[in-house]
Design a protein around this motif. Structure first.
Motif: not given
Length: 300
Positions: A139-145, A50-61
């Motif tokens: 780098x990932x591509x996302x579609x926002x609607x 969505x136009x407003x989204x919550x992204x979660x960041x993962x980290x290892x090591x």
């Protein structure tokens, strides 16, 4: 001699390109451990947001620490939006396309315009400079609607029992150490090896979140960990937390658990450490009794 000039020129150019490629992959002065990785949790290439989204960041090591905190094997997240990977040997810019999360956030709500966008995570040290070797995601591509539900990894009950933990997974206290004196409001820092941190509710292999046991024995390891004053949950993916302890002696233990707060199999928990809480956070001063002596005792 003229026959050798083209071959010498080709060799020189090849060496120059190799050197430039090596420099492009080099990071700043802060080292990162082998196997360290950063990634998006519950979001992959081609997903719709969505136009407003919550992204979660993962980290290892590695561990998450606020900007300015000079702790080994730690740093903080940067989100690159619609921009190439920044120069890996310099401070990451701070603008609308290079978002800094210097408070140590492991998730963030962002706003994107409808259309296609690229997203990438870059981990940076206390000075916002990538580590060496750099810790970056694809780098990932996302579609926002408009009015599109975000794609997240929802928790699901284990099909065959508890979720497995990888070999040599370990959780430990960075601070305090066993035998430490602390103030009544210490900032406890959690260390983790061979697993990644993910918020509660996100079911990703080899990840979980921290729980702190205060003056409590290990709970049943095949059930969700209780949530009370003796069993503190850090389901947002925190790797440090400010807690409150009464003055006196306390026993602390870390217990790692999956998306639904159930310990892994085998369980990943730390040794018990003993801490003493004082008002000042320092050991109590020793009082010496001074024997009073009269002038006569000195022969006067």
């Amino acid at each position: 001699m003229k026959r050798f000039l083209p071959s010498l020129l080709i060799s020189f150019l090849a060496g120059l390109m190799h050197c430039c490629a090596a420099q492009a992959q080099a990071g700043g002065p802060t080292p990162s451990p082998a196997g360290a990785a950063v990634y998006f949790i519950g979001l992959k290439d081609g997903d719709t947001l969505p136009t407003k989204a919550t992204l979660h960041f993962g980290l290892r090591g590695m561990g998450v620490a606020p900007a300015g905190s000079d702790r080994a094997n730690s740093g903080h997240h940067h989100l690159i939006v619609d921009s190439p990977t920044p120069a890996l040997g310099n401070e990451i810019p701070n603008d609308f396309q290079h978002l800094h999360f210097g408070a140590g956030q492991t998730e963030a709500e962002i706003s994107l315009t409808p259309g296609e966008h690229t997203l990438q995570l870059v981990f940076g040290d206390k000075n916002h400079v990538p580590h060496s070797p750099p810790v970056i995601s694809e780098r990932i591509k996302v579609k926002v609607g408009d009015q599109i539900a975000p794609v997240v990894a929802q928790a699901a009950p284990p099909a065959g029992g508890r979720r497995p933990s990888p070999k040599d997974a370990k959780v430990y206290f960075i601070y305090p150490k066993n035998g430490s004196y602390t103030s009544p409001n210490p900032v406890v820092r959690f260390g983790l090896l061979n697993m990644g941190v993910a918020p509660a509710g996100f079911d990703k292999p080899n990840t979980g979140h921290h729980h702190l046991l205060v003056d409590a024995e290990l709970p049943p390891l095949d059930q969700p960990i209780p949530n009370d004053f003796n069993h503190l949950h850090f389901g947002a993916g925190q790797t440090e937390a400010k807690i409150t302890l009464p003055v006196g002696q306390h026993k602390l233990r870390l217990l790692f658990a999956d998306s639904i707060h159930v310990p892994h199999d085998p369980p990943v928990y730390s040794e018990v450490i003993n801490v003493t809480v004082t008002e000042s956070g320092q050991p109590p001063r020793k009082r010496y009794k001074h024997r009073q002596r009269s002038w006569r005792s000195y022969g006067y």
